[in-house]
Design a protein around this motif. Structure first.
Motif, PDB file in Angstrom:
ATOM      1  N   LEU A   1       0.798  -1.230   0.000  1.00 39.77           N
ATOM      2  CA  LEU A   1       0.000   0.000   0.000  1.00 39.77           C
ATOM      3  C   LEU A   1       0.831   1.281   0.000  1.00 39.77           C
ATOM      4  O   LEU A   1       0.261   2.373   0.119  1.00 39.77           O
ATOM      5  CB  LEU A   1      -0.955  -0.018   1.209  1.00 39.77           C
TER       6      LEU A   1
ATOM      7  N   GLU B   1      -0.330   3.604  -2.870  1.00 36.42           N
ATOM      8  CA  GLU B   1      -1.712   4.065  -2.650  1.00 36.42           C
ATOM      9  C   GLU B   1      -1.783   5.191  -1.632  1.00 36.42           C
ATOM     10  O   GLU B   1      -2.486   6.175  -1.824  1.00 36.42           O
ATOM     11  CB  GLU B   1      -2.562   2.911  -2.098  1.00 36.42           C
TER      12      GLU B   1
ATOM     13  N   ALA C   1       0.054   8.354  -2.697  1.00 36.27           N
ATOM     14  CA  ALA C   1      -0.721   9.034  -3.738  1.00 36.27           C
ATOM     15  C   ALA C   1      -1.883   9.839  -3.156  1.00 36.27           C
ATOM     16  O   ALA C   1      -2.228  10.902  -3.663  1.00 36.27           O
ATOM     17  CB  ALA C   1      -1.241   8.017  -4.749  1.00 36.27           C
ATOM     18  N   ARG C   2      -2.492   9.348  -2.087  1.00 31.50           N
ATOM     19  CA  ARG C   2      -3.612  10.091  -1.483  1.00 31.50           C
ATOM     20  C   ARG C   2      -3.160  11.461  -0.997  1.00 31.50           C
ATOM     21  O   ARG C   2      -3.875  12.447  -1.141  1.00 31.50           O
ATOM     22  CB  ARG C   2      -4.182   9.313  -0.292  1.00 31.50           C
TER      23      ARG C   2
ATOM     24  N   ASP D   1     -10.736   2.474   4.832  1.00 36.33           N
ATOM     25  CA  ASP D   1     -10.726   1.768   3.545  1.00 36.33           C
ATOM     26  C   ASP D   1      -9.848   0.523   3.552  1.00 36.33           C
ATOM     27  O   ASP D   1     -10.059  -0.382   2.738  1.00 36.33           O
ATOM     28  CB  ASP D   1     -10.221   2.687   2.430  1.00 36.33           C
ATOM     29  N   TYR D   2      -8.825   0.482   4.439  1.00 34.87           N
ATOM     30  CA  TYR D   2      -7.822  -0.575   4.318  1.00 34.87           C
ATOM     31  C   TYR D   2      -7.602  -1.412   5.564  1.00 34.87           C
ATOM     32  O   TYR D   2      -6.742  -2.291   5.542  1.00 34.87           O
ATOM     33  CB  TYR D   2      -6.462   0.019   3.907  1.00 34.87           C
TER      34      TYR D   2
END
Ligand code: UDP
Ligand code: MG
Length: 152
Positions: free
Chosen positions: A21, A24, A27-28, A108-109
């Motif tokens: 991750l 991910e 990038a957020r 979310d994760y």
């Protein structure tokens, strides 16, 4: 008054790195408009982690949490931008992922409080302490060409 030069320390924990991750989560923060001013993979010592989590040393979960934090590499990041500390915490969600809103990182994760994939500084003062601990050589200063499109 929100500070556009505020810095926060964000760290993907071993479960987040293991689950692939890094991209991910980085990038957020990039997409939100924050500027990455330091990053590295690290295998911190027990002593280093005990300093990072010093305020929790009397909690019953402390030994297990330190062990989990040493189970693999962490990915350390410093982001700079408007109200970075408070906004970073909002992007993270609640400490317990079950209480985190969908759309947040933990919401979310993650599912378990002891495997909540990501750390974020909880105050400007703690952010500066954590940045000094994890990046003793300091962070970078540079301009993004898109800054005029992110800030009024
Ligand atoms: N933690 C845990 N059990 C608990 C509370 C916290 O394992 O009951 C872990 C969790 O991974 C959390 C970390 O300890 O992220 C640091 O706790 P803190 O209260 O600082 O939460 P955070 O600032 O990470 O939301
Ligand atoms: Mg904390």
């Amino acid at each position: 008054m929100p500070n556009a030069a505020e810095r926060t320390y964000i760290m993907l924990k071993p479960d987040g790195v293991d689950r692939g991750l890094i991209g991910e989560i980085l990038a957020r923060f990039e997409k939100r408009g924050f500027k990455l001013i330091a990053a590295k993979l690290a295998l911190p010592s027990k002593e280093h982690l005990e300093k990072h989590y010093a305020d929790l040393k009397d909690k019953p979960f402390f030994p297990g949490m330190i062990k989990y934090m040493q189970s693999g590499p962490v990915f350390c990041m410093v982001f700079e931008g408007l109200d970075a500390v408070k906004t970073g915490r909002a992007m993270l969600g609640a400490t317990n992922p079950l209480a985190s809103q969908p759309g947040t990182i933990r919401g979310d994760y993650a599912l378990a409080v002891g495997r909540n994939i990501c750390h974020g500084s909880d105050s400007v003062e703690n952010a500066e302490k954590e940045i000094a601990l994890w990046f003793p050589d300091g962070t970078l200063q540079y301009r993004l060409s898109q800054e005029a499109m992110i800030y009024e």
